[in-house]
Design a protein around this motif. Sequence first.
Motif, short mmCIF file in Angstrom:
data_model
loop_
_atom_site.label_atom_id
_atom_site.label_comp_id
_atom_site.label_asym_id
_atom_site.label_seq_id
_atom_site.Cartn_x
_atom_site.Cartn_y
_atom_site.Cartn_z
N ARG A 162 5.92 7.54 -0.96
CA ARG A 162 5.57 7.36 -2.37
C ARG A 162 5.61 5.91 -2.78
N PRO B 86 0.17 3.74 -2.19
CA PRO B 86 -0.53 3.94 -3.45
C PRO B 86 -0.25 2.86 -4.47
N VAL C 285 0.75 2.49 -14.97
CA VAL C 285 0.96 3.54 -13.96
C VAL C 285 0.74 2.98 -12.56
N ARG C 286 -0.32 2.25 -12.36
CA ARG C 286 -0.60 1.71 -11.03
C ARG C 286 0.43 0.66 -10.63
N ARG D 15 3.91 2.15 -9.39
CA ARG D 15 3.97 3.11 -8.30
C ARG D 15 4.92 2.69 -7.18
N ALA E 98 -4.05 9.14 -11.53
CA ALA E 98 -2.97 8.89 -10.56
C ALA E 98 -2.49 10.16 -9.87
N LEU F 175 -0.44 12.37 -11.06
CA LEU F 175 0.98 12.51 -11.32
C LEU F 175 1.18 13.59 -12.39
#
Length: 293
Positions: A19, A23, A229-230, A233, A261, A263
Amino acid sequence: PRAAEPEPPPAPSAEVARRAAAPAAAAAPARPAVPVEPSWPQAALDVHRALTARGMDPDLVTEIVAEAVEHMLPFSSEGSLRPLVAGQLARCLPPMPRRRPGRLVIGFVGAGGSGKTRCPARLALAYQRRGTRPVACLTLRAKDHGAELMADLSAAGVPVHAADDAQAARRFLDHVGDRALVVVDTPGVSPRAEAELRQLAAELRQLQLDECHLTLPATLSPQAADELVRGTRPLGVDALAITHVDETEHLGAAIGAAIDAQLPISYVGRGAAADRGGLRPALVEALALELVG
């Protein structure tokens, strides 16, 4: 309770490493433009216009509405398009995974002012007052040494432990009960602050969170939501807690960022008070209906 682990800190599990790695901050792939069909009913055009006005990417909206018109509307006895679009929108969001039994450590990360400290307080209060687990709150490198959380939680009897570094936090976690719920507040971080992100990512690997939730304000623009968000990560974010929902009607940016994303949306936060039920588990169908209007 487990014995404290010796230095160096434990290596991340394969899942945590997965995780936190690839990404990371790669730009989201461009979505191919999808034309709005002239044969659509007027209701479809109205829904498309409404979703776009509320912050969702127009091409994503076109895909969702097209799916509802072409493959769901023929099976609708009532012919109402809005709930069909809402259903299709909800299906674009991944579900929250089931939680395992036993001790649970839930962390919140995010930028300053995003509700990152308010969410742990609200979550701890809800479980303390209506749950069956022992509850504790852990704050990592807080400038106020946990004073804000203590002010919110002390009256309810939730203990707050302030840790100056990840090693101290790890020692605390190693001595909590097997059924405990520990909610972790972390230092605010910017998606552009690479050094701070690397430091916090290393600390979170030591804490070995069961869940890492990013607080995502609903008030952000689509571009800012996507960047947040990006950019975060690498922290091992598992889910998004959408905050400040009562301050805007433009939920589309946050929901679109979650879809892009892939998520899940875990919690929805409204209002400014730590108490009063301001944090609720997200029901994606209800969010989708709220967005469609």
